[in-house]
Write an enzyme that holds these catalytic residues in place. Structure first.
Site, PDB file in Angstrom:
ATOM      1  N   CYS A   1       0.816  -1.214   0.000  1.00 37.83           N
ATOM      2  CA  CYS A   1       0.000   0.000   0.000  1.00 37.83           C
ATOM      3  C   CYS A   1       0.850   1.264   0.000  1.00 37.83           C
ATOM      4  CB  CYS A   1      -0.909   0.036   1.219  1.00 37.83           C
ATOM      5  SG  CYS A   1      -2.001  -1.378   1.310  1.00 37.83           S
TER       6      CYS A   1
ATOM      7  N   ARG B   1      -6.651   5.292  -2.683  1.00 34.95           N
ATOM      8  CA  ARG B   1      -6.823   3.844  -2.609  1.00 34.95           C
ATOM      9  C   ARG B   1      -6.929   3.371  -1.161  1.00 34.95           C
ATOM     10  NH1 ARG B   1      -2.290  -0.613  -4.178  1.00 34.95           N
ATOM     11  NH2 ARG B   1      -3.340  -2.316  -3.173  1.00 34.95           N
TER      12      ARG B   1
END
Lengths: 231, 308
Positions: B206, B252
């Site tokens: 991430c 995201r």
């Protein structure tokens, strides 16, 4: 009219030979001998006694709860792992964690605990180099303070490549190349000692005394592998 | 006529050469022709490397973009093949040094398992070979595909580790700040986000390092293909790439946090996790495209203004 002798096109041939020298060199210098194979059956479980000096393995302290997916990743990178909890007579608990990797290459290498801890959500601080004065000689170690919420965990660790302690990534890389050019694929060990203790001075003193005791209770083979030292 | 010929002779010599019947190109028969031998040697170096990459690096989710980059590199060379063939033959001696450098880097990198060196050596080889065949002009012609080959190199582990942790921290920080401002019950501790009853760990993937990597590759490609007429347009697009990738990644992470908050843990980790990654990548690409379009329009007016 001048007569033309068919001459050899030497340039493309030299080019071909030079290019081919790459794979030939690669083949010649690829190490094949695993240092691990020349070791006498490394078994972490039996190499570490249940009693190390005044430190005693806690009942069930060798069965750390690790989720299956984490275990799968560990098995991929490390040939053997061991995690135990030892307690001294005063009730001070230490966590010992050892990872053994048969091959130290780019794709299969030991990771610094810093990487694992920060990936688990720990904040890291007070990184320092230190030396533990063992009976068999000085052992260079790294210290780092990991913190996640109320849990404060001072850590002492060191990493070996082949028979040499190398706590810096670049140093390990050089050692790997050095061993490799001699035809040897080195193995590596990561030893981590930590305790949950807000008093980092006391924690490091406890960890050092444990490492002393460990140094004296290991067999010569295990000592060389885990601390790069001779008894 | 030989294409691998030293044309740096004096003009007098060259005119003499013209009267001599041309040396047959294939002095050695069949397979043992020099050029084919060189191609064979090239293949013998390339195939083992490709095999290793396919089975190790490119098999990990972090480096999945590898084969796509390779295809792009091949295409970038391919589209310039006509221009390359049209260049006069010229041999630059430095090419020998580059090819010898390839042999050393490849030998060391492959034998010792240093992917960075092994993969990187091919840039030296291609550059060297070009210099030997077509001289400096061919390097000027092929500079972009050669530069793009850099994206094939795996970033060294320590570099990745260093950038990843910093990025992860910043991404989590910004995501938390925005969601907190929007009134969600969110708190952060390092890279652990707590929202409602859920606790989320912002994983290495991430951090967005890989999406930054592939996005910047595509951004350079975009600039190279569309060729914005003004230098400032190119600079702005290139400079905007990393912030866009960063913002896309924050979006995201926030999307995943909200997904978990509203639909539960399973939703945040399942199919939607992958989908969110892809969607954000597409969004980032669209942003780059829009930025490019805006800059193009601004560019159309700027010459007029300078005339006034």
């Amino acid at each position: 009219m001048t007569l033309a002798l068919p001459t050899l096109q030497w340039r493309p041939v030299v080019l071909a030979v030079l290019i081919a020298a790459g794979p030939v060199l690669a083949f010649t210098f690829t190490p094949h001998h695993l240092m691990a194979d020349s070791r006498q059956n490394v078994d972490l479980e039996s190499a570490l006694p249940k009693r190390i000096g005044e430190w005693q393995l806690t009942p069930g302290g060798d069965k750390a709860v690790i989720s299956p997916d984490v275990q799968a990743v560990l098995d991929k990178f490390y040939s053997q792992t061991l995690s135990r909890i030892y307690v001294n007579p005063q009730g001070y608990a230490l966590m010992l964690s050892i990872a053994y990797g048969k091959q130290q290459t780019d794709s299969l290498r030991l990771h610094n605990p810093e990487v694992c801890y920060s990936a688990q959500g720990f904040a890291l601080s007070d990184r320092a180099n230190a030396t533990v004065l063992n009976p068999s000689g000085p052992l260079p170690v790294k210290r780092v303070l990991a913190q996640a919420g109320p849990r404060i965990e001072p850590i002492t660790y060191w990493i070996t490549v082949g028979d040499i302690v190398a706590n810096e990534t670049t140093h390990r890389k050089w050692l790997q190349i050095e061993y490799g050019l001699q035809g040897q694929i080195p193995d590596g060990v990561l030893v981590r000692v930590s305790s949950i203790d807000a008093d980092s001075g006391r924690a490091y003193a406890m960890q050092d005394s444990f490492i002393h005791a460990m140094n004296q209770s290991l067999t010569p083979d295990a000592l060389r592998m885990m601390m790069g030292q001779r008894s | 006529m030989s294409t691998l010929r030293d044309t740096s002779e004096t003009p007098h010599k060259a005119s003499l050469m013209d009267r001599i019947p041309v040396t047959p190109q294939f002095a050695l028969p069949g397979l043992f022709n020099g050029r084919r031998l060189a191609v064979l040697a090239f293949t013998s170096a390339l195939l083992p490397t490709l095999y290793t990459l396919m089975n190790t690096l490119w098999a990990t989710p972090d480096q999945e973009h590898g084969p796509i980059i390779l295809l792009l590199v091949l295409w970038l060379f391919w589209r310039k093949r006509g221009a390359l063939a049209a260049l006069p033959d010229r041999t630059v001696g430095l090419g020998w040094v580059a090819v010898a450098g390839f042999a050393l880097c490849y030998g060391l990198g492959r034998s010792q398992g240093i992917y960075f060196l092994e993969t990187g050596s091919f840039i030296l080889l291609v550059a060297g070979w070009l210099l030997l065949e077509k001289g400096w002009a061919s390097l000027r012609l092929m500079w972009f595909p050669l530069f793009f080959m850099l994206y094939l190199l795996p970033l060294p582990g320590p570099v990745v580790d260093a950038i990843t942790s910093g990025l992860k921290e910043s991404v989590s920080h910004v995501a938390e700040a925005v969601l907190y401002w929007a009134g969600y019950p969110i708190a952060r501790n390092g890279v652990v986000l707590n929202i409602g009853q859920y606790q989320l760990l912002v994983a290495d993937a991430c951090s967005g390092l890989n999406s930054m990597f592939s996005l910047s590759a595509l951004g350079f490609l975009f600039v190279h293909i569309t060729q914005p007429p003004h230098w400032w347009q190119r600079v702005i697009i290139i400079l905007a790439l990393l912030p866009i990738a960063f913002v896309a990644n924050v979006v995201r992470v926030m999307a995943l946090v909200l997904l978990t908050y509203y639909r539960g843990d399973a939703a945040g980790q399942g199919f939607m996790h992958t989908a969110a990654g892809l969607t954000v990548f597409v969004v980032a690409l669209v942003l780059v495209g829009i930025l490019g379009e805006i800059l193009m329009r601004l560019g159309r007016h700027s010459p007029k203004r300078s005339l006034q």
